[in-house]
Design a protein around this motif. Structure first.
Motif, PDB file in Angstrom:
ATOM      1  N   LYS A   1     -43.728   6.760-142.805  1.00 55.34           N
ATOM      2  CA  LYS A   1     -43.134   6.934-143.113  1.00 55.34           C
ATOM      3  C   LYS A   1     -42.154   8.322-144.604  1.00 55.34           C
ATOM      4  O   LYS A   1     -43.720   8.605-145.256  1.00 55.34           O
ATOM      5  N   SER A   2     -40.871   9.232-143.636  1.00 57.42           N
ATOM      6  CA  SER A   2     -41.355  10.539-144.690  1.00 57.42           C
ATOM      7  C   SER A   2     -40.263  10.595-144.995  1.00 57.42           C
ATOM      8  O   SER A   2     -39.191  10.378-144.243  1.00 57.42           O
ATOM      9  N   ASN A   3     -39.822  11.738-145.610  1.00 57.26           N
ATOM     10  CA  ASN A   3     -38.253  12.038-146.939  1.00 57.26           C
ATOM     11  C   ASN A   3     -38.137  13.493-146.605  1.00 57.26           C
ATOM     12  O   ASN A   3     -37.921  13.825-147.577  1.00 57.26           O
ATOM     13  N   ASN A   4     -38.446  13.841-145.071  1.00 59.89           N
ATOM     14  CA  ASN A   4     -38.407  15.155-144.951  1.00 59.89           C
ATOM     15  C   ASN A   4     -36.853  15.543-144.465  1.00 59.89           C
ATOM     16  O   ASN A   4     -36.986  16.635-145.005  1.00 59.89           O
ATOM     17  N   LYS A   5     -36.202  15.130-144.694  1.00 61.52           N
ATOM     18  CA  LYS A   5     -34.865  15.237-144.306  1.00 61.52           C
ATOM     19  C   LYS A   5     -34.075  14.655-145.755  1.00 61.52           C
ATOM     20  O   LYS A   5     -33.487  15.846-146.541  1.00 61.52           O
ATOM     21  N   LYS A   6     -34.519  14.348-146.366  1.00 60.46           N
ATOM     22  CA  LYS A   6     -34.166  14.185-147.759  1.00 60.46           C
ATOM     23  C   LYS A   6     -34.625  15.416-148.959  1.00 60.46           C
ATOM     24  O   LYS A   6     -33.956  16.036-149.434  1.00 60.46           O
ATOM     25  N   ALA A   7     -35.725  15.534-148.360  1.00 57.92           N
ATOM     26  CA  ALA A   7     -36.375  16.948-149.254  1.00 57.92           C
ATOM     27  C   ALA A   7     -35.789  17.796-148.713  1.00 57.92           C
ATOM     28  O   ALA A   7     -35.456  19.224-149.212  1.00 57.92           O
TER      29      ALA A   7
ATOM     30  N   ALA B   1     -33.204  18.793-147.818  1.00 59.52           N
ATOM     31  CA  ALA B   1     -31.283  18.720-148.368  1.00 59.52           C
ATOM     32  C   ALA B   1     -31.414  19.488-149.463  1.00 59.52           C
ATOM     33  O   ALA B   1     -30.835  20.099-150.062  1.00 59.52           O
ATOM     34  N   GLU B   2     -32.472  18.225-150.465  1.00 62.41           N
ATOM     35  CA  GLU B   2     -32.474  18.804-152.028  1.00 62.41           C
ATOM     36  C   GLU B   2     -32.876  20.055-151.686  1.00 62.41           C
ATOM     37  O   GLU B   2     -32.594  20.845-152.457  1.00 62.41           O
ATOM     38  N   ASP B   3     -34.054  20.527-151.168  1.00 64.19           N
ATOM     39  CA  ASP B   3     -34.319  21.786-150.636  1.00 64.19           C
ATOM     40  C   ASP B   3     -33.007  23.193-150.716  1.00 64.19           C
ATOM     41  O   ASP B   3     -32.853  24.255-151.378  1.00 64.19           O
ATOM     42  N   LYS B   4     -31.953  22.373-149.589  1.00 63.82           N
ATOM     43  CA  LYS B   4     -30.396  23.735-149.196  1.00 63.82           C
ATOM     44  C   LYS B   4     -29.634  23.583-150.570  1.00 63.82           C
ATOM     45  O   LYS B   4     -29.464  25.002-150.251  1.00 63.82           O
ATOM     46  N   LYS B   5     -29.571  22.405-151.515  1.00 63.28           N
ATOM     47  CA  LYS B   5     -29.323  22.286-152.253  1.00 63.28           C
ATOM     48  C   LYS B   5     -29.861  23.345-152.979  1.00 63.28           C
ATOM     49  O   LYS B   5     -28.628  24.036-153.850  1.00 63.28           O
TER      50      LYS B   5
END
Length: 173
Positions: free
Chosen positions: A46-52, A54-58
Motif C-alpha cells: 500500500k503506497s501514498n504515491n498519489k498523495k505525495a 499532490a503534496e509535491d505539486k501544492k
C-alpha cells in the motif's frame, strides 16, 4: 644488455579514463536497476504515491506563487511612485437620467421633483404643470400620453405648413 621496458604513460592514462567511465556507467545502470526493483517491490504494498505527488505539486505551486509575489513586490518597489488613481480610467455609465416620482404621492403643499437630464426635466415640468391628480408611473404609458399630446399640439401646425400630405406623412414629419 637490453633496455628495460617503460610503460606508455598516455596509454595508461587512457585506460584509466576508460575504466572510470565504465565504472560511472555501471553505477548509473545499477541505480536504475535498483529503482526499477524498488518500484516492482512496492507494487504490492500500500503506497501514498498519489498523495505525495499532490503534496509535491501544492508545495511547488506555493513556492512559485511566493516567488511571483516577491518579484512583483520588488518590481513595484523599483518603480517611481505615482499618485493613487492617476492612471485609472473609470468607465462611466451613460444614462438618460432619472426622474423621481415618489415625491408626488405625499400630501404636502409643496411638491417638488428631482430630475436629471433634459428629457426628464421636461417630463417633470409637464407633470407638475398639468395639474393631474394621479401621476402614471408606468413609462410606456407616460410616453404614449406625451406623444399623443405632442401629436395633438403639432398636427394642426403641420397641416398648415404642408397641406398636401397624407395623415401618416404628417405624423412622420
Amino acid at each position: 644488455m637490453p633496455k628495460p621496458k617503460t610503460e606508455n604513460t598516455k596509454k595508461v592514462a587512457g585506460n584509466a579514463k576508460k575504466a572510470e567511465a565504465a565504472a560511472a556507467k555501471q553505477a548509473v545502470a545499477d541505480a536504475q536497476k535498483a529503482k526499477e526493483e524498488d518500484a516492482e517491490w512496492s507494487k504490492g504494498a500500500k503506497s501514498n504515491n498519489k498523495k505525495a505527488a499532490a503534496e509535491d505539486k501544492k508545495a511547488s505551486a506555493a513556492a512559485a506563487k511566493a516567488e511571483r509575489d516577491k518579484l512583483l513586490a520588488e518590481e513595484e518597489a523599483n518603480q517611481p511612485a505615482k499618485a493613487k488613481g492617476a492612471g485609472k480610467k473609470v468607465a462611466e455609465k451613460k444614462t438618460r437620467g432619472t426622474l423621481d416620482l415618489s415625491q408626488l404621492d405625499g400630501d404636502s403643499k409643496e411638491k417638488t421633483l428631482n430630475a436629471s437630464g433634459i428629457e426628464n426635466a421636461l417630463d417633470a415640468l409637464d407633470l407638475t404643470s398639468g395639474g393631474s391628480k394621479g401621476v402614471d408611473r408606468h413609462p410606456e404609458r407616460r410616453f404614449k400620453a406625451a406623444y399623443a399630446a405632442y401629436e395633438e399640439r403639432r398636427l394642426p401646425q403641420i397641416k398648415n405648413e404642408h397641406p398636401g400630405l397624407r395623415r401618416n406623412q404628417q405624423l412622420s414629419s
